[in-house]
Design an enzyme around this catalytic site. Structure first.
Site, PDB file in Angstrom:
ATOM      1  N   HIS A  35      -6.979 -51.172  26.239  1.00 56.59           N
ATOM      2  CA  HIS A  35      -8.184 -52.000  26.380  1.00 56.59           C
ATOM      3  C   HIS A  35      -7.822 -53.470  26.593  1.00 56.59           C
ATOM      4  CE1 HIS A  35      -7.669 -53.805  22.398  1.00 56.59           C
ATOM      5  NE2 HIS A  35      -7.319 -52.595  21.972  1.00 56.59           N
ATOM      6  N   ARG A  86     -14.263 -51.648  22.365  1.00 57.63           N
ATOM      7  CA  ARG A  86     -13.343 -52.408  23.201  1.00 57.63           C
ATOM      8  C   ARG A  86     -12.665 -51.508  24.235  1.00 57.63           C
ATOM      9  NH1 ARG A  86     -11.335 -51.901  17.999  1.00 57.63           N
ATOM     10  NH2 ARG A  86      -9.152 -51.308  17.651  1.00 57.63           N
ATOM     11  N   GLU A 113      -7.540 -46.384  17.745  1.00 55.45           N
ATOM     12  CA  GLU A 113      -6.349 -47.109  17.305  1.00 55.45           C
ATOM     13  C   GLU A 113      -5.861 -46.528  15.976  1.00 55.45           C
ATOM     14  OE1 GLU A 113      -3.618 -48.451  17.433  1.00 55.45           O
ATOM     15  OE2 GLU A 113      -4.020 -50.487  18.141  1.00 55.45           O
ATOM     16  N   HIS A 208      -5.747 -47.410  22.975  1.00 55.54           N
ATOM     17  CA  HIS A 208      -5.299 -48.533  22.161  1.00 55.54           C
ATOM     18  C   HIS A 208      -3.775 -48.554  22.083  1.00 55.54           C
ATOM     19  CE1 HIS A 208      -9.490 -48.992  20.692  1.00 55.54           C
ATOM     20  NE2 HIS A 208      -9.495 -47.695  20.961  1.00 55.54           N
TER      21      HIS A 208
END
Length: 255
Positions: A35, A86, A113, A208
């Site tokens: 991202h 994100r 993440e 991520h």
């Protein structure tokens, strides 16, 4: 997907005639992208599963990534991303640049993440001042080292978030190391992404730093030491070229 045709002559035995043979080699491309810069990336904070937005620069990075893929004439059949905005927004912006907003996108917590436990929200420089750079580096990069855990009463516990209501207690982390991140990412790779690739679909994964690090460790068969050194910049497309067995031929950042 690309086709490479090799043609040549072959003589099966000394008693038979030479004949022309053709072998078609199918090569697929898989695109990974982290991202764009988030607000907490900008503030140098541990983010984990905290659902922060992209920064202004992060929006620009996502747009530039889409423009770069468009320049190289990429299009996709399927997208995969996490449950965090994100990553979702970065993929949306990229697909908009490619006029690919219509493709199916599957979201999964398994691409989230790494869960940083009690470090989530902490400034990294402040954490280094408190715990020492060596300890913080171990928490960040050692595949088997856990950051300090939270409790289930902590507001950061994912069990309080409606998007994770279908997860079991075992699947809801209090802290997480890279090996555990890899353990949750790989079932999604095998059950969702691999089947799409086997259908010869053109796939993009937007996730991520650590969920991508887990994927790259698996695809490239990296050692713990190698994955510790792996840095993944925000919003720069990472391209894998895969053979028919979905084994890596090579990888590179798109320029």
């Amino acid at each position: 997907m690309a086709f490479f045709v090799f043609t040549g002559l072959k003589q099966p035995s000394l008693k038979t005639h030479w004949y022309l043979y053709t072998y078609v080699f199918i090569m697929q491309k898989l695109v990974l992208i982290r991202h764009g810069e988030s607000v907490w990336n900008l503030e140098n904070r541990f983010t984990g599963w905290t659902d922060v937005d992209l920064s202004e620069e992060g929006y620009r990075q996502a747009k530039r990534a889409g423009e770069l893929l468009k320049k190289h004439e990429y299009n996709f059949d399927a997208g995969f991303t996490s449950l965090l905005k994100r990553s979702i927004k970065t993929l949306h912006i990229v697909l908009e640049e490619l006029d690919n907003l219509w493709i199916p996108v599957q979201k999964s917590w398994r691409l989230n993440e790494r869960f940083y436990g009690a470090l989530q929200g902490c400034n990294k420089d402040e954490a280094i001042a408190k715990y020492g750079i060596g300890q913080v580096q171990l928490w960040r990069r050692d595949p088997n080292c856990h950051p300090p855990a939270i409790t289930k009463e902590d507001e950061r516990y994912p069990g309080h978030d409606i998007r994770y209501k279908d997860l079991t207690e075992r699947e809801l982390p209090l802290t997480e190391n890279l090996s555990e991140t890899m353990d949750r990412v790989l079932p999604f790779w095998n059950e969702a992404i691999i089947p799409a690739l086997r259908k010869n679909q053109k796939v993009i994964i937007c996730a991520h730093g650590n969920s991508l690090r887990a994927l790259i460790k698996y695809i490239d068969n990296l050692t713990d030491e190698e994955v510790t050194r792996l840095e993944i910049p925000t919003a720069v497309p990472w391209v894998y070229e895969l053979d028919e067995g979905l084994n890596r031929i090579r990888h590179y950042y798109l320029e």
